[in-house]
Design a protein around this motif. Structure first.
Motif, PDB file in Angstrom:
ATOM      1  N   MET A   1       0.828  -1.215   0.000  1.00 43.68           N
ATOM      2  CA  MET A   1       0.000   0.000   0.000  1.00 43.68           C
ATOM      3  C   MET A   1       0.866   1.271   0.000  1.00 43.68           C
ATOM      4  O   MET A   1       0.540   2.257  -0.648  1.00 43.68           O
TER       5      MET A   1
ATOM      6  N   LEU B   1       2.138   2.038  -3.417  1.00 46.36           N
ATOM      7  CA  LEU B   1       1.062   2.609  -4.236  1.00 46.36           C
ATOM      8  C   LEU B   1       0.829   4.078  -3.878  1.00 46.36           C
ATOM      9  O   LEU B   1       0.662   4.929  -4.759  1.00 46.36           O
ATOM     10  N   GLN B   2       0.834   4.341  -2.586  1.00 50.55           N
ATOM     11  CA  GLN B   2       0.681   5.725  -2.098  1.00 50.55           C
ATOM     12  C   GLN B   2       1.805   6.607  -2.664  1.00 50.55           C
ATOM     13  O   GLN B   2       1.571   7.701  -3.169  1.00 50.55           O
TER      14      GLN B   2
ATOM     15  N   ASN C   1      -9.553  10.441   0.609  1.00 52.43           N
ATOM     16  CA  ASN C   1      -9.128   9.054   0.750  1.00 52.43           C
ATOM     17  C   ASN C   1      -9.755   8.211  -0.346  1.00 52.43           C
ATOM     18  O   ASN C   1     -10.962   8.210  -0.528  1.00 52.43           O
TER      19      ASN C   1
ATOM     20  N   LEU D   1      -9.693   4.384  -1.573  1.00 52.46           N
ATOM     21  CA  LEU D   1      -9.282   2.991  -1.297  1.00 52.46           C
ATOM     22  C   LEU D   1      -8.081   2.936  -0.345  1.00 52.46           C
ATOM     23  O   LEU D   1      -7.108   2.217  -0.567  1.00 52.46           O
ATOM     24  N   GLY D   2      -8.139   3.779   0.654  1.00 53.97           N
ATOM     25  CA  GLY D   2      -7.092   3.770   1.667  1.00 53.97           C
ATOM     26  C   GLY D   2      -5.861   4.586   1.318  1.00 53.97           C
ATOM     27  O   GLY D   2      -4.899   4.636   2.078  1.00 53.97           O
ATOM     28  N   ILE D   3      -5.890   5.232   0.135  1.00 53.64           N
ATOM     29  CA  ILE D   3      -4.745   6.062  -0.260  1.00 53.64           C
ATOM     30  C   ILE D   3      -5.122   7.527  -0.074  1.00 53.64           C
ATOM     31  O   ILE D   3      -6.153   7.974  -0.588  1.00 53.64           O
TER      32      ILE D   3
END
Lengths: 234, 293
Positions: free
Chosen positions: B1, B4-5, B130, B132-134
């Protein structure tokens, strides 16, 4: 139609044209012949406004164009098809043709002119979406002539049409020039290929060292002993 | 993650680099001049953005409209007054002229604004969305959206309009452009104007994210040069991809190695590209030769 009177042109210290004078009458094909560095390209670049003459005068339909910018000269209908084609290689054939109609006076006739070009050179229509740089030499030359025709030329100056092309293709293109002349466009053919050029021209000038060495009716010049010896190898 | 961030942050950052570099590349490709003052035009745009904010209470995204116009005019003046008279001079003359302009502009800014860092405060400055958590920074997302819109508009302008085609024609084959009737000097003027307008827009997009100070341009223009070489000199859309690449490399290098090493990493890539493919990764042309250097 075009009159060059006693022009001189220099690149820095080096003079390339010396008191050059010539005339292009309307509705004819006039050949400008000579060997490499004879001054042919300098002459037509002076006509197109790419090079500025140091003295003398160039008039087109009675108008002095000696000091005009290249785009102003194009607007008058004097169009040059340059040596080596100089296409926009990363543009398509059609984009190249459309750019030929950049001048204001040509934009209204884009549709009509592009049809005329495609009828004259059907291969260009078949490959109109291909990049110009990917075409063969002959097709590129057709595109360059087509681009010139898109600007509604009154005088079409073609520099080294035959350069790098197969003789059969050169014959075909020269026949096309006769058709273009028959449509009322005056042509100035700048060539090293003396024999073929004289065959389709009405009149010819032969340049040597930046000066007009010989001039006359094309038919008569083919019999000129100096020309035969120097350029036709006879 | 986390990767990706970092990737997304890098792409968003790269968008700004792309906008700055596309302006630089348009000037390079069409006028064939390396504008060393390009970073200072960015600095001017950011100061203007600050002035609109401090004196008129105008949000940087709103004042962007005026700043783009002002920078376009500034570009026209620079081309007409400084570049046009030296177009036929040797490359060194052009380099010193734009380098001189950059120093003049930096010192003018120093005289007017001192060396202080100036910034604006906007309600959305620290906002994140935010997805999908990013976490995505709102100002960076907005600036990236603007970059995408500009890339599309620029593409349509260059591909579909006669003037756009003329700009491409001048960058590809200057003599032939003359011979089809293009007023080449006018195209130079327009290209310089568009190039500076683009950097003006970049300045407006940067203001909610960065502070402005007189020498800010130097660091951004250095990145822009790396982007231009990566993307291909004179290749407008190569600069877009190049900008995104540098943004991603910078973000990843900061996470994987150390933030202090990010410049080392992309300069190593820059040198490798120069050695292996000097025309640039995305270039179809002849690189520096194509831009008359």
């Amino acid at each position: 139609m075009l009159k060059i009177e006693q022009i001189n042109l220099s690149y820095g210290e080096i003079q390339v044209l010396w008191d050059m004078s010539l005339q292009i009458p309307e509705g004819q094909i006039v050949a400008l012949l000579g060997a490499n560095s004879a001054g042919k390209s300098s002459t037509i670049n002076a006509i197109s406004g790419i090079e500025k003459i140091s003295s003398g005068r160039i008039t087109f339909q009675g108008k002095d164009i000696s000091k005009m910018a290249p785009h102003e000269i194009v607007e008058l209908g004097v169009i040059q098809v340059p040596e080596g084609r100089k296409l926009f290689n990363f543009m398509t054939i059609e984009e190249n043709l459309l750019l030929g109609a950049y001048s204001k006076h040509a934009r209204k006739d884009i549709k009509k002119n592009i049809r005329r070009v495609y009828d004259m050179f059907p291969i260009l229509e078949e490959r109109k979406d291909q990049l110009a740089g990917d075409m063969s030499g002959g097709q590129q030359q057709m595109c360059a002539i087509g681009r010139g025709l898109m600007s509604n030329p009154k005088l079409l100056i073609i520099d080294e049409l035959s350069l790098g092309l197969a003789p059969i293709l050169v014959q075909e293109l020269l026949r096309t020039l006769t058709t273009i002349k028959d449509e009322g466009i005056t042509i100035m053919l700048v060539e090293q290929n003396v024999k073929q050029s004289l065959a389709i021209s009405n009149y010819a000038y032969v340049l040597e060292n930046g000066r007009v060495a010989i001039q006359g009716d094309a038919a008569q010049l083919t019999e000129d002993p100096h020309l035969k010896k120097a350029y036709l190898g006879m | 993650m986390m990767i990706l961030q970092t990737l997304i942050s890098g792409i968003l950052l790269g968008g700004i680099y792309a906008l700055i570099s596309m302006g630089l590349n348009m000037i390079l490709g069409v006028v064939r001049i390396i504008n060393f003052a390009h970073g200072e035009f960015l600095m001017i745009a950011m100061y203007l953005s600050y002035i609109f904010y401090a004196w008129g209470g105008m949000d940087p995204y709103v004042s962007a409209i005026f700043i783009v116009i002002i920078l376009f005019v500034l570009g026209l003046i620079t081309q007409k007054g400084l570049i046009e008279p030296i177009l036929d001079k040797p490359a060194s003359t052009k380099i010193f002229a734009t380098l001189g302009l950059s120093i003049v502009l930096q010192n003018l800014a120093l005289m007017i604004f001192d060396a202080n860092y100036l910034s604006v405060t906007t309600p959305y400055q620290s906002s994140v969305v935010n997805l999908l958590g990013i976490a995505i920074s709102v100002p960076r997302l907005v600036s990236f959206g603007v970059v995408i819109a500009i890339v599309i508009l620029l593409y349509l302008f260059l591909q579909k309009t006669m003037v756009g085609r003329a700009i491409r024609a001048v960058s590809m084959q200057r003599q032939a452009a003359y011979l089809v009737g293009v007023n080449v000097k006018r195209i130079y003027l327009l290209a310089f104007g568009i190039g500076t307008a683009l950097v003006g827009l970049a300045g407006s997009m940067l203001m909610p994210i960065y502070s402005v100070y007189p020498t800010l341009g130097a660091s951004f223009v250095l990145i822009a040069f790396v982007v231009v070489v990566l993307g291909g000199m004179g290749n407008m859309f190569g600069a877009f991809y190049g900008g995104l690449m540098i943004g991603v490399i910078e973000s990843l290098a900061g996470v994987i190695f150390s933030p202090g090493l990010k410049e080392v990493i992309y300069f190593i890539i820059f040198i490798l590209v120069l050695l292996i493919k000097p025309t640039g990764i995305f270039s179809k042309g002849k690189g520096s030769e194509a831009v008359g250097l």
